[in-house]
Design an enzyme around this catalytic site. Structure first.
Site, PDB file in Angstrom:
ATOM      1  NE  ARG A 124      -2.984   3.460  13.570  1.00  0.00           N
ATOM      2  CZ  ARG A 124      -2.211   2.450  13.228  1.00  0.00           C
ATOM      3  NH1 ARG A 124      -0.995   2.345  13.753  1.00  0.00           N
ATOM      4  NH2 ARG A 124      -2.613   1.545  12.363  1.00  0.00           N
ATOM      5  CG  ASP A 134      -5.804   3.426  12.060  1.00  0.00           C
ATOM      6  OD1 ASP A 134      -6.045   3.638  13.260  1.00  0.00           O
ATOM      7  OD2 ASP A 134      -5.276   2.372  11.646  1.00  0.00           O
ATOM      8  CG  ASP A 145      -2.014  -1.056   1.112  1.00  0.00           C
ATOM      9  OD1 ASP A 145      -1.824  -2.040   0.371  1.00  0.00           O
ATOM     10  OD2 ASP A 145      -3.047  -0.914   1.790  1.00  0.00           O
ATOM     11  CB  SER A 163      -6.609  -6.024   7.554  1.00  0.00           C
ATOM     12  OG  SER A 163      -6.065  -4.765   7.855  1.00  0.00           O
TER      13      SER A 163
END
Length: 405
Positions: free
Chosen positions: A96, A125, A16, A179
């Site tokens: 995060r 996110d 990605d 994932s």
């Protein structure tokens, strides 16, 4: 798009973000700075440097943030005994704000006018990264490719990588069907068979923990030493915050501790099923409540419990850098001045069992709590007036014919 000259990309080196790197260069015709964080995910981060160099990146940041992550983010969160929706220990959420912070620091250092991330438009996110970025640098531009491009499947990403000679192998080792996100606090799994809420998770999915059935038949005992609400030693051996968590992950994983299968409510509105392994965090939560049980005043402990769901929600939804979270943190940290001492735990087949707790700051008084003769330390006759006064409003209501019967 000419207003973007340089962008800092949160870069893992995977499919990605490698596609995003090339896409940014072509779409925005800008210079890209890559930032790769080592948060204890258990994978090599240095290969990201070679991949970035091969794609013409001149400014490459690869930072070991493990100690900062645990010391300044994980430990403060656990001082509040934080749990989202009764179960989730916020392993992804708490990473995060640190990534957002470092993205902005690098943007300031390099003179970049934008940041970019690989979060999709369906998840939490994107909110967490961007709320953090705007709180720390209000004028920064945020580029979220998943909200702009049409490369909305793995096959399209692979085709793009092949077309542009991006160094990604099509036929490497078997890709996980899930994932996944990992750091020192946890590893998460979403997608695949987990998208059917009735299907049991697969045993070979788990990476850090043995199944409780296969855990040792002999319990493991450990002692955790607390100072101001944080663990500073295990079995008497002083350790740094990151070493504490890594050690608890290993011991907990060996004993089948920390597996979780939940359906949570995402901030963007959908429900999502996820499985989590948080062995060290599961131990920390149990132990911290144990040391607080003897060192915190009753009303302070109850107030913390009342405020915790709000605090948890702020972290989950990306408001770590908000004034309300900072205000709550000051209160929580103030409560921890007396949270010192040692907790003894027994770990056995997925269970964390408290077997002892002691502290020089303990509020537990055996002379008062005893069921034996207390020498007059507590006058039991005083309880009669206490009960009558607390019943007064209900007695008045009953006398007025408002009985509950």
């Amino acid at each position: 798009m000419a207003d973007v000259n340089k962008v800092v990309l949160a870069y893992s080196g995977g499919l990605d973000t490698s596609v995003i790197l090339k896409w940014l260069q072509d779409t925005y015709n800008c210079e890209v700075v890559t930032f790769t964080a080592d948060l204890g995910q258990g994978e090599e981060v240095e290969p990201a440097r070679a991949k970035a160099q091969a794609m013409g990146v001149k400014e490459i940041y690869i930072d070991d943030l493990r100690e900062e992550f645990v010391r300044d983010f994980v430990f403060p969160m656990f001082r509040a005994n934080t749990v989202y929706e009764g179960e989730y220990l916020l392993g992804t959420s708490i990473a995060r704000p640190l990534i957002a912070k470092r993205l902005i620091e690098i943007a300031n250092e390099t003179g970049a006018d934008a940041i970019s991330h690989g979060a999709t438009g369906k998840g939490n996110d994107q909110v967490r990264f961007e709320l953090g970025a705007y709180a720390l640098k209000p004028g920064v531009k945020v580029i979220a490719p998943w909200r702009e491009w049409d490369l909305l499947s793995r096959e399209k990403l692979m085709d793009y990588a092949e077309k542009h000679a991006i160094p990604i192998e099509r036929h490497g080792k078997k890709k996980s069907p899930y994932s996944m996100d990992a750091n020192l606090l946890h590893i998460s799994y979403e997608g695949g068979v987990l998208e059917d809420t009735w299907t049991e998770h697969e045993e070979d999915m788990w990476r850090w923990t043995v199944s409780p059935e296969k855990a040792p038949n002999t319990p493991t005992y450990i002692e955790l030493t607390y100072r101001n609400g944080d663990i500073v030693a295990i079995d008497g051996v002083e350790m740094s915050p990151a070493t504490v968590l890594a050690t608890l992950n290993r011991i907990g994983g060996e004993n089948g501790i920390g597996r979780l299968d939940i359906v949570e409510n995402r901030y963007v509105g959908m429900k999502s099923r996820g499985c989590y392994e948080t062995p060290g965090g599961t131990i920390m939560l149990k132990a911290h409540r144990a040391i607080e049980s003897i060192t915190l005043d009753r009303e302070v402990a109850h107030l913390k419990d009342e405020l915790m769901p709000k605090y948890a929600s702020l972290i989950y939804t990306g408001y770590w850098w908000s004034p309300e979270r900072l205000m709550l943190q000051q209160m929580i940290d103030a409560s921890q001045a007396s949270v010192n001492g040692v907790v003894r735990l027994k770990l056995y087949k997925g269970n964390v069992i408290v077997t002892g707790r002691k502290s020089d700051d303990s509020l537990f008084d055996a002379n008062i709590a005893t069921f034996e003769e207390d020498g007059g330390a507590y006058n039991q006759a005083d309880a009669a007036g206490f009960i009558k006064l607390n019943a007064l409003r209900m007695r008045i209501a009953a006398n007025k014919g408002r009985s509950m019967l």
